[in-house]
Motif scaffolding. Structure first.
Motif, PDB file in Angstrom:
ATOM      1  N   VAL A  31       0.843  -1.196   0.000  1.00 35.82           N
ATOM      2  CA  VAL A  31       0.000   0.000   0.000  1.00 35.82           C
ATOM      3  C   VAL A  31       0.878   1.245   0.000  1.00 35.82           C
ATOM      4  N   ARG A  32       0.678   2.105  -1.006  1.00 32.90           N
ATOM      5  CA  ARG A  32       1.433   3.353  -1.125  1.00 32.90           C
ATOM      6  C   ARG A  32       0.555   4.587  -0.913  1.00 32.90           C
ATOM      7  N   GLN A  33      -0.705   4.490  -1.284  1.00 33.30           N
ATOM      8  CA  GLN A  33      -1.650   5.584  -1.056  1.00 33.30           C
ATOM      9  C   GLN A  33      -2.858   5.023  -0.326  1.00 33.30           C
ATOM     10  N   ASP A  34      -3.341   5.745   0.662  1.00 30.17           N
ATOM     11  CA  ASP A  34      -4.471   5.286   1.458  1.00 30.17           C
ATOM     12  C   ASP A  34      -5.243   6.514   1.926  1.00 30.17           C
ATOM     13  N   GLY A  35      -6.280   6.863   1.193  1.00 28.43           N
ATOM     14  CA  GLY A  35      -7.034   8.079   1.506  1.00 28.43           C
ATOM     15  C   GLY A  35      -8.513   7.890   1.274  1.00 28.43           C
ATOM     16  N   SER A  36      -9.219   9.000   1.187  1.00 27.59           N
ATOM     17  CA  SER A  36     -10.662   8.985   0.953  1.00 27.59           C
ATOM     18  C   SER A  36     -11.044  10.208   0.150  1.00 27.59           C
ATOM     19  N   THR A  37     -12.078  10.068  -0.648  1.00 31.14           N
ATOM     20  CA  THR A  37     -12.551  11.212  -1.427  1.00 31.14           C
ATOM     21  C   THR A  37     -13.100  12.330  -0.546  1.00 31.14           C
ATOM     22  N   LYS A  38     -13.391  12.041   0.711  1.00 33.36           N
ATOM     23  CA  LYS A  38     -13.856  13.105   1.612  1.00 33.36           C
ATOM     24  C   LYS A  38     -12.736  14.098   1.911  1.00 33.36           C
ATOM     25  N   GLU A  39     -11.484  13.734   1.606  1.00 32.30           N
ATOM     26  CA  GLU A  39     -10.343  14.606   1.851  1.00 32.30           C
ATOM     27  C   GLU A  39     -10.083  15.576   0.695  1.00 32.30           C
ATOM     28  N   MET A  40     -10.858  15.483  -0.376  1.00 31.84           N
ATOM     29  CA  MET A  40     -10.659  16.394  -1.498  1.00 31.84           C
ATOM     30  C   MET A  40     -10.941  17.831  -1.077  1.00 31.84           C
ATOM     31  N   ASN A  41     -10.121  18.752  -1.539  1.00 31.02           N
ATOM     32  CA  ASN A  41     -10.359  20.168  -1.245  1.00 31.02           C
ATOM     33  C   ASN A  41     -11.592  20.685  -1.966  1.00 31.02           C
ATOM     34  N   ARG A  42     -11.821  20.187  -3.159  1.00 32.98           N
ATOM     35  CA  ARG A  42     -13.036  20.492  -3.919  1.00 32.98           C
ATOM     36  C   ARG A  42     -13.692  19.172  -4.269  1.00 32.98           C
ATOM     37  N   GLY A  43     -14.938  19.003  -3.861  1.00 29.36           N
ATOM     38  CA  GLY A  43     -15.643  17.766  -4.130  1.00 29.36           C
ATOM     39  C   GLY A  43     -16.061  17.651  -5.587  1.00 29.36           C
ATOM     40  N   VAL A  44     -16.676  16.525  -5.921  1.00 30.35           N
ATOM     41  CA  VAL A  44     -17.064  16.261  -7.311  1.00 30.35           C
ATOM     42  C   VAL A  44     -17.972  17.354  -7.852  1.00 30.35           C
ATOM     43  N   ARG A  45     -18.951  17.772  -7.085  1.00 29.73           N
ATOM     44  CA  ARG A  45     -19.887  18.790  -7.588  1.00 29.73           C
ATOM     45  C   ARG A  45     -19.161  20.093  -7.912  1.00 29.73           C
ATOM     46  N   ALA A  46     -18.254  20.492  -7.026  1.00 27.80           N
ATOM     47  CA  ALA A  46     -17.503  21.730  -7.257  1.00 27.80           C
ATOM     48  C   ALA A  46     -16.598  21.597  -8.482  1.00 27.80           C
ATOM     49  N   LEU A  47     -15.981  20.436  -8.664  1.00 27.07           N
ATOM     50  CA  LEU A  47     -15.109  20.231  -9.813  1.00 27.07           C
ATOM     51  C   LEU A  47     -15.885  20.279 -11.116  1.00 27.07           C
ATOM     52  N   VAL A  48     -17.012  19.573 -11.159  1.00 24.59           N
ATOM     53  CA  VAL A  48     -17.819  19.556 -12.380  1.00 24.59           C
ATOM     54  C   VAL A  48     -18.322  20.961 -12.700  1.00 24.59           C
TER      55      VAL A  48
END
Length: 199
Positions: A124-141
């Motif tokens: 395992v090299r990366q272990d995270g969650s999408t809740k840690e994104m600075n901008r969520g999916v809605r904001a990105l789209v």
């Protein structure tokens, strides 16, 4: 294909950092990422990929879910030493085979808190969650749709958590996202190809 940069971690940018990948960078599960001879620091970056389902422009965050078709796993492979000197990250991300996607797409998924892990040779090299994104999916789209018209089949890569590292020939990379599955592929050396015959 659009790629969000600096979307995890403490370096929150005042506006979205975005790069592009060409369609020729896309490969499927099991196909090898080929390391170009001019690059010595090619990195894996496990990411959630968003597949757009409707032509759209200037979409609000509240309406962003209506234009998303599905989600899948991605590895945003990047030749760091190619991009680093002058910040040419689109160039660094655009080599053939530099965007494994798959193994399938999920249309019925809440992307707000999905565990995301990347392994290299089973470690395992990366272990995270999408809740840690600075901008969520809605904001990105929403923000991407103000920059350009988004079309059905367009893909937005949403950024990568900490732990991205260098790939070597013979490595086996797996990006796993809960609710989607595991995207695995080998890593090999680039093989020169002959020019296409004129038509």
């Amino acid at each position: 294909m659009l790629v969000a940069g600096r979307n995890y971690g403490d370096a929150v940018t005042p506006d979205l950092v975005v790069f592009m990948k060409p369609s020729t960078s896309v490969i499927g599960p099991g196909s090898p990422v080929l390391l170009p001879p001019e690059a010595e620091e090619v990195r894996y970056e496990g990411e959630l990929a968003v597949v757009i389902g409707r032509r759209c422009r200037d979409v609000s965050e509240a309406a962003a879910d209506q234009v998303v078709f599905a989600y899948t796993c991605a590895n945003d492979v990047t030749a760091w030493d190619v991009g680093k000197p002058n910040g040419h990250w689109t160039k660094a991300k655009s080599f053939d085979t530099f965007c494994p996607l798959g193994p399938w797409i999920r249309t019925d998924l809440d992307p707000t808190d999905l565990a995301l892990r990347a392994t290299v040779n089973g470690e395992v090299r990366q272990d995270g969650s999408t809740k840690e994104m600075n901008r969520g999916v809605r904001a990105l789209v929403s923000r991407c749709s103000t920059l350009m018209t988004l079309l059905p089949g367009d893909v937005i890569l949403t950024g990568t958590p900490a732990g991205a590292g260098v790939l070597r020939p013979g490595d086996e990379v797996t990006v796993h996202i809960d609710g989607i599955g595991a995207l695995s592929h080998p890593v090999g050396d680039h093989q020169p190809t002959s020019p296409a015959a004129p038509t």
